[in-house]
Write a protein that holds these residues in place. Sequence first.
Motif, PDB file in Angstrom:
ATOM      1  N   ALA A 114      -3.061   4.836   0.081  1.00  0.00           N
ATOM      2  CA  ALA A 114      -2.570   4.782   1.381  1.00  0.00           C
ATOM      3  C   ALA A 114      -2.749   6.109   2.297  1.00  0.00           C
ATOM      4  O   ALA A 114      -3.060   5.634   3.678  1.00  0.00           O
ATOM      5  CB  ALA A 114      -0.944   4.657   1.231  1.00  0.00           C
ATOM      6  N   LYS A 154      -8.552   2.637   1.575  1.00  0.00           N
ATOM      7  CA  LYS A 154      -7.501   1.511   1.853  1.00  0.00           C
ATOM      8  C   LYS A 154      -8.413   0.497   2.483  1.00  0.00           C
ATOM      9  O   LYS A 154      -8.181  -1.027   2.064  1.00  0.00           O
ATOM     10  CB  LYS A 154      -6.534   1.866   2.740  1.00  0.00           C
ATOM     11  N   CYS A 162       0.823  -1.143   0.053  1.00  0.00           N
ATOM     12  CA  CYS A 162       0.045  -0.054   0.100  1.00  0.00           C
ATOM     13  C   CYS A 162       0.696   1.053  -0.037  1.00  0.00           C
ATOM     14  O   CYS A 162       0.506   2.397  -0.635  1.00  0.00           O
ATOM     15  CB  CYS A 162      -0.972   0.109   1.095  1.00  0.00           C
TER      16      CYS A 162
END
Length: 139
Positions: free
Chosen positions: A125, A131, A118
């Motif tokens: 992120a 996310k 990520c």
Amino acid sequence: MYDQFRRLGPKEFSGITDPFVAEGWIRYLEVHFRYLNMWDADRVRCATYMLRDDASPWWEEAEHGVNLATLTWVQFKDIFYENYFTADVRGRLKRDFMTLCQGDMSVAEFMKKFDRSCHFVPLIARDAAEKLRHFLDSF
């Protein structure tokens, strides 16, 4: 300032071509720099001081193309990443992340790989909801 930096025992960088090692070295230095509240010019000097083996001659050549008096830490990182953590490698890691699925990995293994990957897709992120959505879609 430099004495304080040396007392922390920072790691040297030898020019290893593993992009994760190169990127990890930069992040490792940044922890020290934040702790010492270093200015940009000091960061560049300390980082270049820690270059060894293959990295030292690389920097000797690379520094000919920059103005050391005005070189910022961000500019140094860009030059460093151009050689040790190239755009094609970052692009591949981004593609790997976007197609990441748990498959037969344990949840712990998957979470570790997800969190590490990520990092290379900053828009995901930095957005907790995005996310989480991507994480849940990966199962």
